[in-house]
Scaffold this active site. Structure first.
Site, PDB file in Angstrom:
ATOM      1  N   SER A   6       0.762  -1.381  -0.020  1.00 46.72           N
ATOM      2  CA  SER A   6       0.103  -0.220  -0.218  1.00 46.72           C
ATOM      3  C   SER A   6       0.991   1.701  -0.284  1.00 46.72           C
ATOM      4  O   SER A   6       2.689   1.057   0.519  1.00 46.72           O
ATOM      5  CB  SER A   6      -0.840   0.391   1.462  1.00 46.72           C
ATOM      6  OG  SER A   6      -1.257   1.184   1.487  1.00 46.72           O
ATOM      7  N   ASP A  41      -4.846   3.958  -2.047  1.00 45.68           N
ATOM      8  CA  ASP A  41      -5.893   3.678  -0.934  1.00 45.68           C
ATOM      9  C   ASP A  41      -6.402   4.905  -1.062  1.00 45.68           C
ATOM     10  O   ASP A  41      -5.817   6.067  -0.427  1.00 45.68           O
ATOM     11  CB  ASP A  41      -5.459   3.588   0.546  1.00 45.68           C
ATOM     12  CG  ASP A  41      -4.531   2.511   0.630  1.00 45.68           C
ATOM     13  OD1 ASP A  41      -3.227   2.340   0.844  1.00 45.68           O
ATOM     14  OD2 ASP A  41      -5.156   0.953   1.260  1.00 45.68           O
ATOM     15  N   GLY A  61      -8.875   2.787   7.256  1.00 45.44           N
ATOM     16  CA  GLY A  61      -8.470   4.536   7.102  1.00 45.44           C
ATOM     17  C   GLY A  61      -7.001   4.305   7.228  1.00 45.44           C
ATOM     18  O   GLY A  61      -6.945   6.165   7.283  1.00 45.44           O
ATOM     19  N   PHE A  62      -6.493   4.018   8.538  1.00 46.73           N
ATOM     20  CA  PHE A  62      -5.138   4.356   8.590  1.00 46.73           C
ATOM     21  C   PHE A  62      -4.228   3.212   8.623  1.00 46.73           C
ATOM     22  O   PHE A  62      -4.771   1.849   8.843  1.00 46.73           O
ATOM     23  CB  PHE A  62      -5.028   5.032   9.923  1.00 46.73           C
ATOM     24  CG  PHE A  62      -6.237   6.260   9.993  1.00 46.73           C
ATOM     25  CD1 PHE A  62      -7.136   6.138  10.819  1.00 46.73           C
ATOM     26  CD2 PHE A  62      -6.026   6.931   9.882  1.00 46.73           C
ATOM     27  CE1 PHE A  62      -8.380   6.947  10.519  1.00 46.73           C
ATOM     28  CE2 PHE A  62      -6.443   8.574   9.648  1.00 46.73           C
ATOM     29  CZ  PHE A  62      -7.826   8.250  10.533  1.00 46.73           C
ATOM     30  N   GLY A 111      -0.197   0.867   9.270  1.00 48.13           N
ATOM     31  CA  GLY A 111      -0.150   0.865  11.217  1.00 48.13           C
ATOM     32  C   GLY A 111      -0.854   0.300  12.710  1.00 48.13           C
ATOM     33  O   GLY A 111      -1.065   0.306  13.678  1.00 48.13           O
ATOM     34  N   ASP A 145      -5.495  -7.342   3.702  1.00 55.52           N
ATOM     35  CA  ASP A 145      -5.467  -6.145   4.367  1.00 55.52           C
ATOM     36  C   ASP A 145      -5.149  -5.526   5.356  1.00 55.52           C
ATOM     37  O   ASP A 145      -6.656  -5.045   5.928  1.00 55.52           O
ATOM     38  CB  ASP A 145      -5.889  -5.398   2.886  1.00 55.52           C
ATOM     39  CG  ASP A 145      -5.079  -3.542   3.165  1.00 55.52           C
ATOM     40  OD1 ASP A 145      -6.024  -3.086   2.236  1.00 55.52           O
ATOM     41  OD2 ASP A 145      -4.524  -3.296   4.134  1.00 55.52           O
ATOM     42  N   GLY A 175      -2.262  -4.331   8.906  1.00 55.66           N
ATOM     43  CA  GLY A 175      -1.687  -4.806   9.815  1.00 55.66           C
ATOM     44  C   GLY A 175      -1.089  -6.414   9.521  1.00 55.66           C
ATOM     45  O   GLY A 175      -0.537  -7.473  10.632  1.00 55.66           O
TER      46      GLY A 175
HETATM   47  C1  DX5 Z   1      -6.609   0.508   5.349  1.00 57.12           C
HETATM   48  C2  DX5 Z   1      -5.403   0.278   4.002  1.00 57.12           C
HETATM   49  C3  DX5 Z   1      -4.580  -1.175   4.612  1.00 57.12           C
HETATM   50  C4  DX5 Z   1      -2.988   0.298   5.200  1.00 57.12           C
HETATM   51  C5  DX5 Z   1      -2.569  -0.777   5.486  1.00 57.12           C
HETATM   52  O1  DX5 Z   1      -7.191   1.704   6.086  1.00 57.12           O
HETATM   53  O2  DX5 Z   1      -6.535   0.292   3.225  1.00 57.12           O
HETATM   54  O3  DX5 Z   1      -4.299  -0.836   2.230  1.00 57.12           O
HETATM   55  O4  DX5 Z   1      -2.640   1.431   4.541  1.00 57.12           O
HETATM   56  O5  DX5 Z   1      -1.622  -0.636   6.148  1.00 57.12           O
HETATM   57  P1  DX5 Z   1      -1.094  -1.523   7.035  1.00 57.12           P
HETATM   58  O6  DX5 Z   1      -0.296  -2.005   6.441  1.00 57.12           O
HETATM   59  O7  DX5 Z   1       0.512  -0.299   7.741  1.00 57.12           O
HETATM   60  O8  DX5 Z   1      -2.106  -1.800   8.280  1.00 57.12           O
END
Ligand code: DX5
Length: 229
Positions: A9, A36, A151-152, A154, A184, A186
């Site tokens: 991502s 994203d 949404g985020f 990490g 997708d 973590g």
């Molecule tokens: C979350 C995004 C993911 C995110 C994954 O809303 O859709 O694609 O970027 O980020 P990590 O791999 O850090 O959880």
């Protein structure tokens, strides 16, 4: 067994140099790159629109994937903009993922994406049961099981999603379909990617789990090795 695909991502990338980032991701050996798209309404974050994706197109020759975390799919114009921005250098279909929770007419939206020359896929938030997509499995190339609330980057991986992955893989096999399962959120080169692979996922999206390494190639190689372990 289905081919393992490692899909970073771009959320953690340096957005002021996104073209350089996708070029480096290509050199790192990734299979696809995920953008994203967030509208600040469907998810509490706002990222970029189709222009960012289109701006990156000529910097690499890797397939793109757009995850639409947006509330309104009813406009075909909007869908067409993203389908076109996500296509390959020679117009090959790019993966366009719509969320079942945001689609009033999911069957129609997925069919539209295919008609417009895209590769249609559907995403489920953690609370959404697999049953909500069983009637469109014949229309999609991928099902994306979110293992965090979108949404985020990490965030912590949600392990209770494994049953949903297993259930979807069984449903796909039962129907004799050729559908990838993506996960997708973590996902790291550790137990998370291994248990998702064992449950039936074969496409792994990673943001922090990829960008945490000294080089992107190390991140890509570590994730791929663990997924195949
Ligand atoms: C979350 C995004 C993911 C995110 C994954 O809303 O859709 O694609 O970027 O980020 P990590 O791999 O850090 O959880």
């Amino acid at each position: 067994p289905r081919q393992v695909q490692i899909i970073p991502s771009v959320l953690p990338a340096d957005w002021a140099n996104m073209g350089q980032c996708v070029k480096e991701l290509e050199e790192a050996g990734v299979d696809r790159i995920q953008f994203d798209v967030m509208d600040g309404n469907f998810v509490p974050n706002l990222t970029f629109g189709p222009e960012m994706i289109a701006a990156c197109r000529n910097y690499c020759d890797v397939p793109f994937e757009t995850q639409l975390m947006v509330s309104n799919y009813n406009s075909d114009t909007m869908l067409e903009e993203y389908v076109n921005a996500t296509k390959g250098l020679n117009g090959e279909p790019g993966v366009v993922i719509v969320h079942v929770e945001a689609c009033t007419h999911l069957h129609r939206s997925l069919s539209k994406i295919r008609d417009m020359g895209g590769s249609p896929s559907v995403a489920l938030n953690p609370h959404t049961p697999a049953e909500l997509v069983l009637n469109v499995l014949d229309l999609v190339d991928h099902v994306l099981v979110m293992t965090v609330n979108p949404g985020f980057g990490g965030q912590a991986y949600i392990p209770t999603m494994l049953d949903k992955i297993t259930q979807l893989r069984s449903a796909i096999v039962e129907r004799g379909l050729d559908v990838d399962i993506e996960v997708d959120g973590g996902i790291k080169a550790d137990q998370t990617i291994m248990e998702c692979a064992a449950a039936g996922a074969n496409c792994f999206i990673a943001g922090s789990g990829m960008f945490a390494y000294p080089t992107l190639k190390e991140g890509c190689d570590a994730l791929r090795a663990k997924a195949l372990e």
